[in-house]
Scaffold this motif. Sequence first.
Motif, short mmCIF file in Angstrom:
data_model
loop_
_atom_site.label_atom_id
_atom_site.label_comp_id
_atom_site.label_asym_id
_atom_site.label_seq_id
_atom_site.Cartn_x
_atom_site.Cartn_y
_atom_site.Cartn_z
N VAL A 58 0.86 -1.17 0.00
CA VAL A 58 0.00 0.00 0.00
C VAL A 58 0.90 1.23 0.00
O VAL A 58 1.70 1.41 0.91
N GLY A 59 0.76 2.04 -1.05
CA GLY A 59 1.54 3.27 -1.17
C GLY A 59 0.61 4.43 -1.47
O GLY A 59 -0.61 4.34 -1.27
N LYS A 60 1.19 5.50 -2.00
CA LYS A 60 0.39 6.71 -2.24
C LYS A 60 -0.70 6.51 -3.29
O LYS A 60 -1.69 7.23 -3.29
N TYR A 102 5.07 -10.69 13.02
CA TYR A 102 5.66 -9.52 13.65
C TYR A 102 5.18 -8.27 12.93
O TYR A 102 4.97 -8.29 11.71
N PHE A 103 5.03 -7.19 13.70
CA PHE A 103 4.66 -5.89 13.18
C PHE A 103 5.86 -4.97 13.34
O PHE A 103 6.50 -4.96 14.39
N VAL A 104 6.16 -4.20 12.29
CA VAL A 104 7.28 -3.26 12.34
C VAL A 104 6.78 -1.88 11.94
O VAL A 104 6.07 -1.75 10.93
N LEU A 105 7.15 -0.88 12.71
CA LEU A 105 6.85 0.52 12.41
C LEU A 105 8.17 1.26 12.29
O LEU A 105 9.06 1.07 13.13
N GLY A 119 9.40 9.18 4.64
CA GLY A 119 8.04 8.82 5.02
C GLY A 119 8.09 7.76 6.10
O GLY A 119 9.16 7.45 6.65
N HIS A 120 6.95 7.21 6.38
CA HIS A 120 6.84 6.16 7.39
C HIS A 120 6.36 4.87 6.75
O HIS A 120 5.80 4.89 5.64
N TYR A 121 6.58 3.78 7.44
CA TYR A 121 6.13 2.48 6.95
C TYR A 121 5.65 1.61 8.09
O TYR A 121 6.08 1.78 9.23
N THR A 122 4.75 0.72 7.76
CA THR A 122 4.38 -0.37 8.65
C THR A 122 4.54 -1.65 7.83
O THR A 122 4.18 -1.69 6.64
N LEU A 123 5.09 -2.65 8.45
CA LEU A 123 5.33 -3.94 7.80
C LEU A 123 4.72 -5.04 8.64
O LEU A 123 4.81 -5.00 9.87
N LYS A 133 9.24 -13.20 6.14
CA LYS A 133 8.99 -12.47 4.89
C LYS A 133 8.00 -11.35 5.13
O LYS A 133 7.06 -11.49 5.94
N ILE A 134 8.16 -10.26 4.43
CA ILE A 134 7.19 -9.17 4.48
C ILE A 134 6.00 -9.60 3.65
O ILE A 134 6.14 -9.90 2.46
N VAL A 135 4.81 -9.63 4.26
CA VAL A 135 3.59 -10.00 3.55
C VAL A 135 2.69 -8.79 3.31
O VAL A 135 1.84 -8.82 2.42
N VAL A 136 2.89 -7.73 4.11
CA VAL A 136 2.17 -6.47 3.92
C VAL A 136 3.15 -5.33 4.17
O VAL A 136 3.85 -5.32 5.19
#
Length: 140
Positions: A58-60, A102-105, A119-123, A133-136
């Motif tokens: 999910v991006g801009k 796991y959740f990463v901010l 910018g910021h990210y959530t993974l 693996k990053i799934v989102v």
Amino acid sequence: MKYFVFITVFLFQQPLYAQHKDEQAIRQILTDQTTEWNKGNLEAFMKGYWKNDSLLFVGKTGPHYGFQTTLDNYHKGYPDTAAMGKLSFNIIQVKRLSPDYYFVLGKWMLKRSMGDLSGHYTLLFRKIAGQWKIVVDHSS
């Protein structure tokens, strides 16, 4: 009594160590991604992502699904090393949600001659076949 204390301490430390080991693996993936991005190697950067059509980015421009779509969008948005610049991550939080998630901010920064970006990210990381693996990925 001495053995009981040792066994009790050993048993209670195991879950903490496992969590720590998983968090280290996730942080290493982000470090490896930074290294590969800064080399201009998007294919190697993508090794941290789930190679699946259900990967969600999910991006801009909104949500997009799929590993190949995500890679293609990176190539469009960052066609050369000048556009890619030098990436750095500031990890704000790594939180265990379950043994497999796991959740990463964090915050991302690109230093570029054509103008810096950030910018910021959530993974959302998922353990798949023993690998994180990053799934989102939601980056803004």
